[in-house]
Write a protein that holds these residues in place. Structure first.
Motif, PDB file in Angstrom:
ATOM      1  N   SER A  46       0.800  -1.224   0.000  1.00  0.00           N
ATOM      2  CA  SER A  46       0.000   0.000   0.000  1.00  0.00           C
ATOM      3  C   SER A  46       0.834   1.275   0.000  1.00  0.00           C
ATOM      4  O   SER A  46       0.291   2.358  -0.237  1.00  0.00           O
ATOM      5  CB  SER A  46      -0.949   0.004   1.195  1.00  0.00           C
ATOM      6  OG  SER A  46      -0.203   0.052   2.404  1.00  0.00           O
ATOM      7  N   PRO A  50      -1.886   5.435  -5.018  1.00  0.00           N
ATOM      8  CA  PRO A  50      -2.937   4.569  -5.530  1.00  0.00           C
ATOM      9  C   PRO A  50      -2.409   3.588  -6.587  1.00  0.00           C
ATOM     10  O   PRO A  50      -1.704   3.983  -7.514  1.00  0.00           O
ATOM     11  CB  PRO A  50      -3.935   5.545  -6.143  1.00  0.00           C
ATOM     12  CG  PRO A  50      -3.108   6.719  -6.559  1.00  0.00           C
ATOM     13  CD  PRO A  50      -1.967   6.797  -5.585  1.00  0.00           C
ATOM     14  N   VAL A  80      -6.077   0.158  -4.701  1.00  0.00           N
ATOM     15  CA  VAL A  80      -5.655   0.457  -3.333  1.00  0.00           C
ATOM     16  C   VAL A  80      -5.470   1.965  -3.230  1.00  0.00           C
ATOM     17  O   VAL A  80      -4.749   2.562  -4.039  1.00  0.00           O
ATOM     18  CB  VAL A  80      -4.339  -0.254  -2.976  1.00  0.00           C
ATOM     19  CG1 VAL A  80      -3.906   0.093  -1.550  1.00  0.00           C
ATOM     20  CG2 VAL A  80      -4.477  -1.759  -3.138  1.00  0.00           C
ATOM     21  N   ALA A  81      -6.129   2.562  -2.262  1.00  0.00           N
ATOM     22  CA  ALA A  81      -6.015   4.010  -2.042  1.00  0.00           C
ATOM     23  C   ALA A  81      -5.557   4.253  -0.611  1.00  0.00           C
ATOM     24  O   ALA A  81      -5.942   3.522   0.305  1.00  0.00           O
ATOM     25  CB  ALA A  81      -7.365   4.692  -2.276  1.00  0.00           C
ATOM     26  N   ALA A  98     -10.789   5.366  -2.882  1.00  0.00           N
ATOM     27  CA  ALA A  98     -10.947   4.054  -3.519  1.00  0.00           C
ATOM     28  C   ALA A  98     -12.181   4.035  -4.408  1.00  0.00           C
ATOM     29  O   ALA A  98     -12.141   3.528  -5.536  1.00  0.00           O
ATOM     30  CB  ALA A  98     -11.024   2.958  -2.465  1.00  0.00           C
ATOM     31  N   ILE A 143      -9.262  -0.695   0.131  1.00  0.00           N
ATOM     32  CA  ILE A 143      -9.097  -1.571  -1.027  1.00  0.00           C
ATOM     33  C   ILE A 143     -10.481  -1.880  -1.571  1.00  0.00           C
ATOM     34  O   ILE A 143     -11.381  -2.292  -0.823  1.00  0.00           O
ATOM     35  CB  ILE A 143      -8.363  -2.869  -0.644  1.00  0.00           C
ATOM     36  CG1 ILE A 143      -6.986  -2.537  -0.065  1.00  0.00           C
ATOM     37  CG2 ILE A 143      -8.231  -3.791  -1.847  1.00  0.00           C
ATOM     38  CD1 ILE A 143      -6.262  -3.715   0.535  1.00  0.00           C
TER      39      ILE A 143
END
Length: 195
Positions: A46, A50, A80-81, A98, A143
């Motif tokens: 992560s 992003p 994934v943010a 996300a 996510i």
């Protein structure tokens, strides 16, 4: 390259090319994976958010009336943010980010549902869901994923004799000559030629 791999690569290429309003890439990383997404790996990766992963989910052969086969392929686009700014119990910024990334993926697929390829039907965009919320983990990430499906056409084309018998309208390949054993090729025999 298999047609499934070509599809996954084309989807990833579309996402890599996506730009935001400031003409910056929407995603810092886009990868193709031929296995299902692993949430632990996604959380560990992560730091590059992003990001997006294009994951092969499943495929299923579909028999056509002409004896050929198409292939239904299901793909998960996992985004994934990371948290933007300070934590907020009322408005989780990673969750919103996300969902925004899923919207962007949807727009990209709707703008070019064929992802630059031929011999497939347009994308059928399926369900979207949040797999991990910012509020449910210590990594300040969210996510989410969306499913998209394509039908790859003519993965296997029926033999010319079958196509001719059921009059598919295709222009089937017919041999110019037939060789038996090590003999010289001879023109194919037709009905009524006395043989």
């Amino acid at each position: 390259m298999s047609r499934v791999a070509a599809l996954l690569t084309a989807v990833a290429g579309k996402l890599r090319a996506a730009r935001d309003e400031a003409n910056r890439p929407v995603f810092t990383e886009v990868r193709v994976e031929l296995d299902r997404y692993d949430l632990a790996d996604l959380v560990n990766d992560s730091t590059r958010a992003p990001t997006a992963r294009v994951c092969f989910m499943r495929s299923k052969p579909v028999k056509r009336e002409d004896g050929g086969l198409d292939l239904d392929v299901s793909v998960a686009i996992v985004v994934v943010a990371g948290r933007q700014g300070r934590a907020n119990p009322e408005l989780s910024s990673a969750d919103l980010a996300a969902l925004g990334l899923l919207d962007r993926c949807t727009v990209e697929l709707m703008f070019d549902p064929y992802v630059g390829l031929g011999q497939l039907q347009a994308a059928d965009i399926g369900d979207q869901l949040v797999a991990v919320s910012e509020q449910s983990n210590k990594h300040a990430v969210a996510i989410a994923l969306l499913e998209a499906k394509w039908r790859l056409l003519d993965v296997h084309i029926a033999r010319p004799a079958i196509q001719a018998a059921i009059e598919t309208g295709r222009n089937p390949w017919t041999p110019d000559g037939i060789a038996i054993g090590d003999g010289e090729p001879e023109p194919p025999r037709t009905a009524g030629d006395g043989t």
